[in-house]
Design an enzyme around this catalytic site. Structure first.
Site, PDB file in Angstrom:
ATOM      1  N   THR A 147       0.838  -1.203   0.000  1.00  0.00           N
ATOM      2  CA  THR A 147       0.000   0.000   0.000  1.00  0.00           C
ATOM      3  C   THR A 147       0.870   1.249   0.000  1.00  0.00           C
ATOM      4  O   THR A 147       1.965   1.260   0.585  1.00  0.00           O
ATOM      5  CB  THR A 147      -0.927   0.040   1.226  1.00  0.00           C
ATOM      6  OG1 THR A 147      -1.551   1.327   1.318  1.00  0.00           O
ATOM      7  CG2 THR A 147      -0.174  -0.213   2.521  1.00  0.00           C
ATOM      8  N   SER A 182      -1.655   3.393  10.751  1.00  0.00           N
ATOM      9  CA  SER A 182      -2.650   2.501  11.345  1.00  0.00           C
ATOM     10  C   SER A 182      -2.008   1.138  11.562  1.00  0.00           C
ATOM     11  O   SER A 182      -0.960   0.826  10.994  1.00  0.00           O
ATOM     12  CB  SER A 182      -3.871   2.354  10.432  1.00  0.00           C
ATOM     13  OG  SER A 182      -3.604   1.451   9.358  1.00  0.00           O
ATOM     14  N   TYR A 184      -3.176  -1.578  10.459  1.00  0.00           N
ATOM     15  CA  TYR A 184      -3.182  -2.254   9.156  1.00  0.00           C
ATOM     16  C   TYR A 184      -2.005  -1.813   8.304  1.00  0.00           C
ATOM     17  O   TYR A 184      -1.250  -2.636   7.777  1.00  0.00           O
ATOM     18  CB  TYR A 184      -4.484  -1.990   8.380  1.00  0.00           C
ATOM     19  CG  TYR A 184      -4.254  -2.179   6.901  1.00  0.00           C
ATOM     20  CD1 TYR A 184      -4.042  -3.461   6.386  1.00  0.00           C
ATOM     21  CD2 TYR A 184      -4.137  -1.099   6.029  1.00  0.00           C
ATOM     22  CE1 TYR A 184      -3.747  -3.653   5.050  1.00  0.00           C
ATOM     23  CE2 TYR A 184      -3.847  -1.281   4.698  1.00  0.00           C
ATOM     24  CZ  TYR A 184      -3.653  -2.559   4.206  1.00  0.00           C
ATOM     25  OH  TYR A 184      -3.340  -2.741   2.887  1.00  0.00           O
ATOM     26  N   HIS A 185      -1.845  -0.506   8.119  1.00  0.00           N
ATOM     27  CA  HIS A 185      -0.786  -0.020   7.238  1.00  0.00           C
ATOM     28  C   HIS A 185       0.587  -0.483   7.718  1.00  0.00           C
ATOM     29  O   HIS A 185       1.496  -0.720   6.912  1.00  0.00           O
ATOM     30  CB  HIS A 185      -0.829   1.507   7.143  1.00  0.00           C
ATOM     31  CG  HIS A 185      -1.974   2.018   6.316  1.00  0.00           C
ATOM     32  ND1 HIS A 185      -3.118   2.544   6.871  1.00  0.00           N
ATOM     33  CD2 HIS A 185      -2.148   2.070   4.975  1.00  0.00           C
ATOM     34  CE1 HIS A 185      -3.949   2.900   5.899  1.00  0.00           C
ATOM     35  NE2 HIS A 185      -3.389   2.626   4.745  1.00  0.00           N
ATOM     36  N   LYS A 188       1.808  -3.751   6.286  1.00  0.00           N
ATOM     37  CA  LYS A 188       2.406  -3.693   4.961  1.00  0.00           C
ATOM     38  C   LYS A 188       3.816  -3.099   5.014  1.00  0.00           C
ATOM     39  O   LYS A 188       4.664  -3.413   4.171  1.00  0.00           O
ATOM     40  CB  LYS A 188       1.514  -2.886   4.018  1.00  0.00           C
ATOM     41  CG  LYS A 188       0.188  -3.581   3.733  1.00  0.00           C
ATOM     42  CD  LYS A 188       0.409  -4.970   3.143  1.00  0.00           C
ATOM     43  CE  LYS A 188      -0.864  -5.672   2.783  1.00  0.00           C
ATOM     44  NZ  LYS A 188      -0.621  -6.997   2.162  1.00  0.00           N
ATOM     45  N   THR A 256     -19.549  14.636   3.151  1.00  0.00           N
ATOM     46  CA  THR A 256     -18.991  15.300   4.318  1.00  0.00           C
ATOM     47  C   THR A 256     -17.480  15.426   4.187  1.00  0.00           C
ATOM     48  O   THR A 256     -16.766  14.432   4.168  1.00  0.00           O
ATOM     49  CB  THR A 256     -19.340  14.513   5.582  1.00  0.00           C
ATOM     50  OG1 THR A 256     -18.979  13.144   5.375  1.00  0.00           O
ATOM     51  CG2 THR A 256     -20.841  14.561   5.841  1.00  0.00           C
ATOM     52  N   TYR A 258     -14.150  16.974   5.969  1.00  0.00           N
ATOM     53  CA  TYR A 258     -13.632  17.529   7.219  1.00  0.00           C
ATOM     54  C   TYR A 258     -12.648  18.651   6.911  1.00  0.00           C
ATOM     55  O   TYR A 258     -11.693  18.456   6.157  1.00  0.00           O
ATOM     56  CB  TYR A 258     -12.947  16.452   8.052  1.00  0.00           C
ATOM     57  CG  TYR A 258     -13.891  15.431   8.631  1.00  0.00           C
ATOM     58  CD1 TYR A 258     -14.991  15.827   9.384  1.00  0.00           C
ATOM     59  CD2 TYR A 258     -13.683  14.070   8.430  1.00  0.00           C
ATOM     60  CE1 TYR A 258     -15.855  14.889   9.925  1.00  0.00           C
ATOM     61  CE2 TYR A 258     -14.543  13.122   8.966  1.00  0.00           C
ATOM     62  CZ  TYR A 258     -15.637  13.542   9.721  1.00  0.00           C
ATOM     63  OH  TYR A 258     -16.493  12.613  10.244  1.00  0.00           O
TER      64      TYR A 258
END
Length: 399
Positions: A147, A182, A184-185, A188, A256, A258
């Site tokens: 990623t 994160s 998850y990241h 990788k 939306t 931010y």
């Protein structure tokens, strides 16, 4: 020759399977534990597009595309005994490893899911790499979708894999530092380091394909029959930001954004991501790399506000009255970060970008209008503030 493709039931894995199998007479062995279906069900959501069973998919692939070279093995790559048997039986010359728990928000829910994500993702990769060494298969070309999230959001242009470091007047090329945001990241990031180590120690030729946020609902192969459709997630946990915004537009909710929303993220169309993986998987043995090569699988960076405004513009073609609303940003981040990311190697691989972001969103909205009832029934899964403060961005290496 045998090509092994893991994560074959996933959003990216399934269309890649069809592309590869359609271009070769070699055996293509699909591997998956079907966990992605369970994870999405666990968070109370579903794919907007109906997903056929693997048996139905394979039958359709044979009937529609004449693909008799596909076979499927169900199993868990985090179990070493399964991987050992898989490699011993099929002896692949190429492995395209697209299996992972791919959601950053899912990995952030609690410690249990963080542990699961890291064990599942990293154990699977280690088992495959060590399996190649232990089965005397170190000539196998190992292609993994990691990623672009491993890079984080540095203030300088991101190179395609490495960086030059200078200290005390001496210079050297080093791997780009892991700046993942994160649990998850970070899996990788570890995979990238483990692949580098496996190449150094075992000599395995490796292509580390750092996949950007992927958008789109179909490729020519999946569009040929409803049974061949790939999944389309739009929920907070597994739907990427562009897909969530599109679902909000279909459901009549404002998109939306931010803060200013001018921070840019790397993107690639599903078609362009599939084509790159197919090119690597089908490379002539004489032309395959014998080293470790990093590809930034990205075609351009797009700001969050541009995503919303593009969907709003395309929505006019579908008579959708779409608003873009800005909310106070609950996260501490640079709302104007202008990500620059090199992609020369990947651009050389696929040629010119085939699908623009606007074209991809037209494809997405056209598909989602057929499944408005599914989105409406699960609209609480993508509304802002329902779950937590993550932006829903996920990578696309899928199990």
């Amino acid at each position: 020759m045998t090509i092994l493709l893991t994560g074959a039931d996933g959003y990216l894995g399934w269309p890649t399977t069809l592309r590869i199998a359609d271009r070769t007479d070699d055996r293509v062995v699909l591997v998956d534990n079907l966990a992605r279906r369970r994870w999405v069900e666990e968070v109370g959501s579903t794919s907007a597009t109906p997903i056929a069973t693997m048996d139905e998919r394979l039958e359709a692939a044979r009937e529609v595309h004449g693909l008799a070279n596909l076979s499927f093995v169900e199993g868990d790559l985090s179990e070493k005994s399964f991987v050992d048997e898989l490699l011993a039986v099929h002896e692949p010359e190429t492995i395209v490893h697209a299996a992972a728990q791919p959601s950053a928000p899912y990995s952030q829910i609690n410690g249990e899911r963080a542990n699961y994500t890291q064990h599942n993702n990293m154990q699977a990769t280690r088992n495959l790499l060590w399996g190649l060494e232990e089965h005397d298969m170190t000539d196998t070309h190992f292609v993994e979708t990691t990623t672009t999230g491993v890079y984080g959001a540095p203030e300088f242009p991101i190179p395609e894999g490495g960086a030059t470091m200078e200290n005390g007047g001496e210079r050297d090329e080093v791997p780009f530092p892991a700046m993942a945001g994160s649990w998850y990241h970070l899996t990788k990031s570890h995979d990238a380091a483990n692949m580098r180590l496996a190449h150094t120690q075992f000599g395995i030729p490796i292509s580390d394909v750092r996949t950007a946020i992927t958008y789109g609902t179909e490729t020519p192969e999946t569009a040929a029959d409803p049974r061949l459709a790939t999944r389309f997630d739009f929920d907070y946990y597994f739907g990427v930001v562009a897909h969530r915004f599109a679902a909000q537009a279909i459901a009549g909710y404002p998109m939306t954004v931010y803060g200013k929303g001018e921070q840019r993220k790397p993107f690639i169309a599903l078609e362009d991501a599939v084509e790159g993986l197919a090119q690597l998987a089908l490379a002539d043995p004489a032309d395959r790399p014998d080293d470790l090569t990093v590809y930034n699988q990205v075609t351009r960076a797009i700001s969050i506000v541009e995503i919303a405004e593009t969907i709003a513009d395309v929505g006019d073609e579908f008579d959708l009255d779409v608003d873009v609303e800005h909310f106070e940003n609950p996260r501490d981040e640079d709302e104007t970060h202008k990500m620059e990311i090199e992609n020369d190697r990947y651009a050389d691989l696929i040629g010119e970008q085939s699908v623009t972001f606007a074209e991809g969103m037209r494809d997405v909205l056209g598909t989602l209008t057929d499944y408005e009832d599914v989105i409406a029934a699960h609209e609480d899964r993508f509304l802002p503030g329902v779950l937590d403060d993550w932006d829903g961005e996920t990578a696309t290496a899928e199990d």
